[in-house]
Design a protein around this motif. Sequence first.
Motif, PDB file in Angstrom:
ATOM      1  N   ARG A 132     -61.695  46.531  -0.612  1.00 44.85           N
ATOM      2  CA  ARG A 132     -62.998  46.808  -0.893  1.00 44.85           C
ATOM      3  C   ARG A 132     -63.488  47.113  -2.163  1.00 44.85           C
ATOM      4  NH1 ARG A 132     -63.248  44.738   3.628  1.00 44.85           N
ATOM      5  NH2 ARG A 132     -63.990  45.520   5.383  1.00 44.85           N
ATOM      6  N   HIS A 133     -64.384  46.308  -2.862  1.00 40.89           N
ATOM      7  CA  HIS A 133     -64.921  46.434  -4.021  1.00 40.89           C
ATOM      8  C   HIS A 133     -63.985  46.706  -5.196  1.00 40.89           C
ATOM      9  CE1 HIS A 133     -68.566  46.311  -1.723  1.00 40.89           C
ATOM     10  NE2 HIS A 133     -68.219  47.646  -0.898  1.00 40.89           N
ATOM     11  N   LEU A 178     -71.773  50.114   0.986  1.00 38.50           N
ATOM     12  CA  LEU A 178     -72.359  49.651  -0.431  1.00 38.50           C
ATOM     13  C   LEU A 178     -73.641  50.713  -0.647  1.00 38.50           C
ATOM     14  CD1 LEU A 178     -72.035  47.452  -2.514  1.00 38.50           C
ATOM     15  CD2 LEU A 178     -73.734  46.297  -1.487  1.00 38.50           C
ATOM     16  N   ARG A 179     -73.225  51.154  -1.836  1.00 36.75           N
ATOM     17  CA  ARG A 179     -74.273  52.250  -2.364  1.00 36.75           C
ATOM     18  C   ARG A 179     -75.664  51.863  -2.348  1.00 36.75           C
ATOM     19  NH1 ARG A 179     -75.699  55.038  -7.304  1.00 36.75           N
ATOM     20  NH2 ARG A 179     -74.259  53.374  -8.398  1.00 36.75           N
ATOM     21  N   LEU A 180     -76.662  52.384  -2.014  1.00 34.60           N
ATOM     22  CA  LEU A 180     -77.842  52.069  -2.343  1.00 34.60           C
ATOM     23  C   LEU A 180     -78.298  52.710  -3.756  1.00 34.60           C
ATOM     24  CD1 LEU A 180     -80.721  50.874  -1.338  1.00 34.60           C
ATOM     25  CD2 LEU A 180     -81.248  53.157  -0.436  1.00 34.60           C
ATOM     26  N   GLN A 213     -66.339  40.757  -0.318  1.00 34.49           N
ATOM     27  CA  GLN A 213     -66.397  41.029   1.030  1.00 34.49           C
ATOM     28  C   GLN A 213     -66.879  39.950   1.821  1.00 34.49           C
ATOM     29  OE1 GLN A 213     -64.533  43.733   1.369  1.00 34.49           O
ATOM     30  NE2 GLN A 213     -64.711  44.037  -0.866  1.00 34.49           N
ATOM     31  N   PRO A 214     -65.972  39.494   3.147  1.00 32.20           N
ATOM     32  CA  PRO A 214     -66.482  38.735   4.049  1.00 32.20           C
ATOM     33  C   PRO A 214     -68.004  39.092   4.595  1.00 32.20           C
ATOM     34  CG  PRO A 214     -65.093  39.996   4.950  1.00 32.20           C
ATOM     35  CD  PRO A 214     -64.789  40.440   3.539  1.00 32.20           C
ATOM     36  N   TRP A 215     -68.721  38.066   4.448  1.00 37.70           N
ATOM     37  CA  TRP A 215     -70.272  38.153   4.734  1.00 37.70           C
ATOM     38  C   TRP A 215     -70.542  37.208   5.966  1.00 37.70           C
ATOM     39  CZ3 TRP A 215     -74.730  37.383   0.753  1.00 37.70           C
ATOM     40  CH2 TRP A 215     -75.677  38.031   1.095  1.00 37.70           C
ATOM     41  N   LEU A 216     -71.091  37.962   6.971  1.00 38.59           N
ATOM     42  CA  LEU A 216     -71.342  37.071   7.977  1.00 38.59           C
ATOM     43  C   LEU A 216     -72.593  36.306   7.938  1.00 38.59           C
ATOM     44  CD1 LEU A 216     -70.448  36.490  11.076  1.00 38.59           C
ATOM     45  CD2 LEU A 216     -71.959  38.261  11.722  1.00 38.59           C
ATOM     46  N   TYR A 238     -76.080  42.626   2.726  1.00 39.36           N
ATOM     47  CA  TYR A 238     -75.259  42.014   1.716  1.00 39.36           C
ATOM     48  C   TYR A 238     -74.158  43.201   1.451  1.00 39.36           C
ATOM     49  CZ  TYR A 238     -73.961  41.640  -3.273  1.00 39.36           C
ATOM     50  OH  TYR A 238     -73.260  41.152  -4.473  1.00 39.36           O
ATOM     51  N   PRO A 239     -72.825  42.697   1.484  1.00 36.28           N
ATOM     52  CA  PRO A 239     -71.598  43.729   1.477  1.00 36.28           C
ATOM     53  C   PRO A 239     -70.893  43.572   0.010  1.00 36.28           C
ATOM     54  CG  PRO A 239     -70.809  41.387   2.224  1.00 36.28           C
ATOM     55  CD  PRO A 239     -72.387  41.497   1.803  1.00 36.28           C
TER      56      PRO A 239
END
Length: 268
Positions: A33-34, A99-101, A132-135, A127-128
């Motif tokens: 993750r990130h 994911l931080r705003l 990261q995998p994004w559907l 948006y990840p």
Amino acid sequence: METQQRYVLGKRDEEGFYPVTVDEIPAGTVHRRHGSWYATMPGHPVQRAADRHQAAAHLVTLIDQGNRPTGPAPAPRTPASPIEGLRATRSYSHLVPQLRLSLANLVRAAEAMARLAELGWRPLEGYPGADQPWLMQCRLCGWKGRRFWSHLRGRNSDGIPRPITRHPGCKPVSEHAQALSDLAALRTSSCPCPPFPRDKHPMDVDACLDVLTSIQAALDGKAHMSAAIHARSILEPCPAATRRATALRAAYERHVKTQRDLKAGKGK
């Protein structure tokens, strides 16, 4: 070397998790993750690691200490703060929980969604982040699945999405250009959307700067709901998303420069 030989990484699932067995014993999962890797054994704290091998080695250590997975696996997308996890729009176009705003992430999200529209994809979740995998859904044929934004945006800023075949079962590559051209005809250079909550989506640098300034002020004041309302105007789907994303990037760079100049002035 002995530790590395005792574990086996399984096939990555759609969420990006690799199941791990240690001496043929199910031990948990590792995931990225990130930029960081994490080891997860249900019933035990998640451990951060430098790479997948270090993460798997942590599971080996837990097994050697007599631990075994207990209870359900922890949710992979648990917010780390009141700001994280805040849905910024009324639809799928929001940041994922971990994911931080922030202004930077919001602008990246707007740019990614605008580029997806150009490439013939429709995001089905927020948006990840790039790695990261994004559907999403293929607008050329209707296929749904997870793709990595880092693959779609191209390598080394070349702008060439990978793979060229898009996904298994998509239309022939020879038909892609015409299909994308047909979709391009639906995009506009001005916002045709009805006003919500007050104005249409911002399309020029000054308007985008006003939105970003309002979001930052709301975040600084911990007015999360207000920040979400303002964020909707830059994340909601819009036929003019490309123009909006370009203006947002310029506005964000102006905002960053202004803040830097203010800090430099205070330091004198």
